[in-house]
Design a protein around this motif. Structure first.
Motif, PDB file in Angstrom:
ATOM      1  N   LEU A 228     -25.238 -12.658   6.877  1.00  0.00           N
ATOM      2  CA  LEU A 228     -26.162 -13.570   6.224  1.00  0.00           C
ATOM      3  C   LEU A 228     -25.340 -14.525   5.373  1.00  0.00           C
ATOM      4  CD1 LEU A 228     -29.182 -14.183   5.957  1.00  0.00           C
ATOM      5  CD2 LEU A 228     -29.183 -12.779   3.866  1.00  0.00           C
ATOM      6  N   LEU A 229     -25.329 -15.806   5.763  1.00  0.00           N
ATOM      7  CA  LEU A 229     -24.421 -16.762   5.141  1.00  0.00           C
ATOM      8  C   LEU A 229     -25.127 -18.101   4.979  1.00  0.00           C
ATOM      9  CD1 LEU A 229     -21.431 -17.023   4.246  1.00  0.00           C
ATOM     10  CD2 LEU A 229     -20.913 -17.813   6.548  1.00  0.00           C
ATOM     11  N   ASP A 230     -24.803 -18.830   3.898  1.00  0.00           N
ATOM     12  CA  ASP A 230     -25.430 -20.140   3.701  1.00  0.00           C
ATOM     13  C   ASP A 230     -24.866 -21.140   4.703  1.00  0.00           C
ATOM     14  OD1 ASP A 230     -23.277 -21.980   1.964  1.00  0.00           O
ATOM     15  OD2 ASP A 230     -23.037 -19.820   1.705  1.00  0.00           O
ATOM     16  N   ALA A 231     -25.677 -22.108   5.059  1.00  0.00           N
ATOM     17  CA  ALA A 231     -25.326 -23.061   6.110  1.00  0.00           C
ATOM     18  C   ALA A 231     -24.067 -23.878   5.806  1.00  0.00           C
ATOM     19  CB  ALA A 231     -26.519 -23.995   6.368  1.00  0.00           C
ATOM     20  N   PRO A 232     -23.877 -24.420   4.591  1.00  0.00           N
ATOM     21  CA  PRO A 232     -22.654 -25.199   4.330  1.00  0.00           C
ATOM     22  C   PRO A 232     -21.378 -24.390   4.521  1.00  0.00           C
ATOM     23  CG  PRO A 232     -24.306 -25.659   2.653  1.00  0.00           C
ATOM     24  CD  PRO A 232     -24.812 -24.502   3.455  1.00  0.00           C
ATOM     25  N   SER A 233     -21.383 -23.130   4.065  1.00  0.00           N
ATOM     26  CA  SER A 233     -20.197 -22.285   4.231  1.00  0.00           C
ATOM     27  C   SER A 233     -19.955 -21.976   5.701  1.00  0.00           C
ATOM     28  CB  SER A 233     -20.358 -20.987   3.441  1.00  0.00           C
ATOM     29  OG  SER A 233     -20.419 -21.240   2.052  1.00  0.00           O
ATOM     30  N   MET A 234     -21.046 -21.730   6.441  1.00  0.00           N
ATOM     31  CA  MET A 234     -20.904 -21.464   7.876  1.00  0.00           C
ATOM     32  C   MET A 234     -20.278 -22.660   8.575  1.00  0.00           C
ATOM     33  SD  MET A 234     -23.862 -20.936  10.773  1.00  0.00           S
ATOM     34  CE  MET A 234     -24.161 -22.722  10.799  1.00  0.00           C
ATOM     35  N   ASN A 235     -20.779 -23.853   8.284  1.00  0.00           N
ATOM     36  CA  ASN A 235     -20.282 -25.059   8.949  1.00  0.00           C
ATOM     37  C   ASN A 235     -18.829 -25.339   8.593  1.00  0.00           C
ATOM     38  OD1 ASN A 235     -22.835 -25.430  10.049  1.00  0.00           O
ATOM     39  ND2 ASN A 235     -23.511 -26.752   8.367  1.00  0.00           N
ATOM     40  N   LYS A 236     -18.425 -24.981   7.387  1.00  0.00           N
ATOM     41  CA  LYS A 236     -17.070 -25.284   6.922  1.00  0.00           C
ATOM     42  C   LYS A 236     -16.043 -24.305   7.469  1.00  0.00           C
ATOM     43  CE  LYS A 236     -14.360 -25.905   2.687  1.00  0.00           C
ATOM     44  NZ  LYS A 236     -14.397 -25.906   1.197  1.00  0.00           N
ATOM     45  N   TYR A 237     -16.371 -23.009   7.510  1.00  0.00           N
ATOM     46  CA  TYR A 237     -15.364 -21.992   7.800  1.00  0.00           C
ATOM     47  C   TYR A 237     -15.406 -21.416   9.218  1.00  0.00           C
ATOM     48  CZ  TYR A 237     -14.430 -21.798   2.786  1.00  0.00           C
ATOM     49  OH  TYR A 237     -14.085 -22.113   1.495  1.00  0.00           O
ATOM     50  N   LEU A 238     -16.612 -21.289   9.793  1.00  0.00           N
ATOM     51  CA  LEU A 238     -16.726 -20.449  10.979  1.00  0.00           C
ATOM     52  C   LEU A 238     -16.340 -21.073  12.318  1.00  0.00           C
ATOM     53  CD1 LEU A 238     -19.794 -18.103  10.430  1.00  0.00           C
ATOM     54  CD2 LEU A 238     -17.379 -17.787   9.889  1.00  0.00           C
TER      55      LEU A 238
ATOM     56  N   GLU B 135     -23.476 -24.577  19.112  1.00  0.00           N
ATOM     57  CA  GLU B 135     -23.246 -25.961  19.516  1.00  0.00           C
ATOM     58  C   GLU B 135     -21.976 -26.526  18.873  1.00  0.00           C
ATOM     59  OE1 GLU B 135     -26.907 -27.743  18.356  1.00  0.00           O
ATOM     60  OE2 GLU B 135     -27.918 -27.318  20.280  1.00  0.00           O
ATOM     61  N   GLN B 136     -21.712 -26.139  17.629  1.00  0.00           N
ATOM     62  CA  GLN B 136     -20.500 -26.611  16.951  1.00  0.00           C
ATOM     63  C   GLN B 136     -19.246 -26.110  17.660  1.00  0.00           C
ATOM     64  OE1 GLN B 136     -20.259 -26.390  12.618  1.00  0.00           O
ATOM     65  NE2 GLN B 136     -22.479 -26.138  12.556  1.00  0.00           N
ATOM     66  N   ILE B 137     -19.267 -24.855  18.070  1.00  0.00           N
ATOM     67  CA  ILE B 137     -18.109 -24.287  18.752  1.00  0.00           C
ATOM     68  C   ILE B 137     -17.945 -24.905  20.136  1.00  0.00           C
ATOM     69  CG2 ILE B 137     -17.143 -22.149  19.706  1.00  0.00           C
ATOM     70  CD1 ILE B 137     -18.348 -20.670  17.366  1.00  0.00           C
ATOM     71  N   GLN B 138     -19.071 -25.155  20.826  1.00  0.00           N
ATOM     72  CA  GLN B 138     -19.004 -25.824  22.127  1.00  0.00           C
ATOM     73  C   GLN B 138     -18.367 -27.200  21.996  1.00  0.00           C
ATOM     74  OE1 GLN B 138     -23.024 -25.901  23.553  1.00  0.00           O
ATOM     75  NE2 GLN B 138     -23.103 -23.686  23.932  1.00  0.00           N
ATOM     76  N   GLU B 139     -18.789 -27.966  20.992  1.00  0.00           N
ATOM     77  CA  GLU B 139     -18.250 -29.299  20.777  1.00  0.00           C
ATOM     78  C   GLU B 139     -16.774 -29.250  20.417  1.00  0.00           C
ATOM     79  OE1 GLU B 139     -17.553 -33.189  20.560  1.00  0.00           O
ATOM     80  OE2 GLU B 139     -19.326 -32.213  21.440  1.00  0.00           O
TER      81      GLU B 139
END
Length: 323
Positions: free
Chosen positions: A274-284, A305-309
């Motif tokens: 369970l993680l907040d969206a900004p942290s997920m987008n920045k680190y994962l 989708e981020q990983i696909q891109e």
């Protein structure tokens, strides 16, 4: 128990000051009375004034003149000291040379049987040292001195991917070793806040004439631990992240210093965070891409989708590189 373990146990029994019979010692150590008398002879030969008196009020005891115990270690204690030195040397511990000298002094004080036992363990465990700058050890020594003296330091510091080095004036509060790297925790004068610096990124270090009072109580490990935890952004939406994978891959994923604090559920084949969206987008995205096909992301769709891109971007980069 081994011979020297029993002798050490016997020595501590006698140091209580009580007079014990050979039978009492033999019963407690589960050895024979004859062996007890052999140990008495061996201790006397090593300089311990053990006296065995016969008769009605007889027994085994140590003379009152004896004030210091000779150097005795069990075989496992000796092995632990040797292995600890190997780990310290591998970590780039700044006083590894002094530790090595201390071990030599210990070895010089051992009896032949102890020395032979130690030599048997010398090659059993090895620690593979990571490659590190030869400047780290002298930097750690200077930083340790500055922390101890409460002395402000001037740093020339190199950040990752930075165009140029930065100059910082810092009050060093302590050192920490984590994930094969050394860090210095201190108060940065420029930012007027606590900061963490990787020691191998310090290009130049100079001790200044300024001094500082270290706050009490202060724990470097506690501060360092809290700094490594992700702080969720206020009012940011929390997302459930579901990842399927091989057990070994999930073990590595769940042990990550970022993600381990946000693990909510774990099975043999799946982990949920369970993680907040900004942290997920920045680190994962970049981190999860490194796992290749050993994991599969089920939720959320945004992360997939981020990983696909990202994967497509890498593919385009190498495809264009060949043109």
């Amino acid at each position: 128990m081994a011979k020297w373990d029993n002798m050490l146990a016997m020595l501590w029994m006698l140091r209580s000051g009580k007079k014990l019979t050979a039978a009492q010692i033999a019963d407690q150590l589960e050895i024979s009375v004859r062996t007890v008398y052999r140990y008495v002879d061996a201790l006397c030969a090593s300089g311990v004034p053990v006296v065995a008196e016969s008769g009605h009020d007889g027994g085994v005891h140590i003379l009152e003149s004896f004030s210091e115990t000779p150097l005795f270690f069990s075989s496992m204690e000796l092995r632990a000291l040797l292995d600890a030195y190997k780990f310290a040397q591998s970590a780039g511990y700044p006083f590894a040379l002094e530790l090595e000298n201390a071990l030599k002094k210990v070895e010089n004080g051992l009896h032949d049987e102890q020395r032979q036992d130690l030599s048997l363990h010398t090659g059993i465990l090895d620690v593979i040292a990571p490659s590190r700058s030869p400047l780290v050890v002298p930097l750690l020594r200077e930083l340790e001195q500055a922390v101890k003296a409460g002395q402000t330091v001037h740093l020339t510091y190199r950040k990752v991917n930075a165009a140029q080095n930065e100059e910082r004036v810092v009050d060093p509060y302590g050192l920490a070793y984590d994930r094969s790297e050394w860090y210095m925790v201190g108060f940065c004068h420029r930012s007027q806040a606590m900061r963490t610096y990787r020691v191998d990124r310090i290009v130049k270090l100079a001790l200044t004439e300024a001094s500082f009072p270290k706050p009490e109580p202060f724990s470097v490990s506690d501060y360092f631990r809290t700094q490594l935890e992700l702080e969720p952004e206020e009012n940011a939406p929390q997302l459930m992240i579901r990842i399927e994978g091989e057990p070994d891959a999930l073990n590595k994923l769940c042990g990550n210093w970022h993600l381990r604090h946000y693990l909510t559920e774990r099975t043999d084949r799946e982990a949920r965070f369970l993680l907040d969206a900004p942290s997920m987008n920045k680190y994962l995205p970049k981190y999860l891409l490194s796992f290749g096909t050993s994991i599969r992301i089920h939720e959320p769709l945004e992360l997939k989708e981020q990983i696909q891109e990202l994967a497509c971007e890498i593919s385009r980069h190498y495809r264009n590189d060949g043109e």
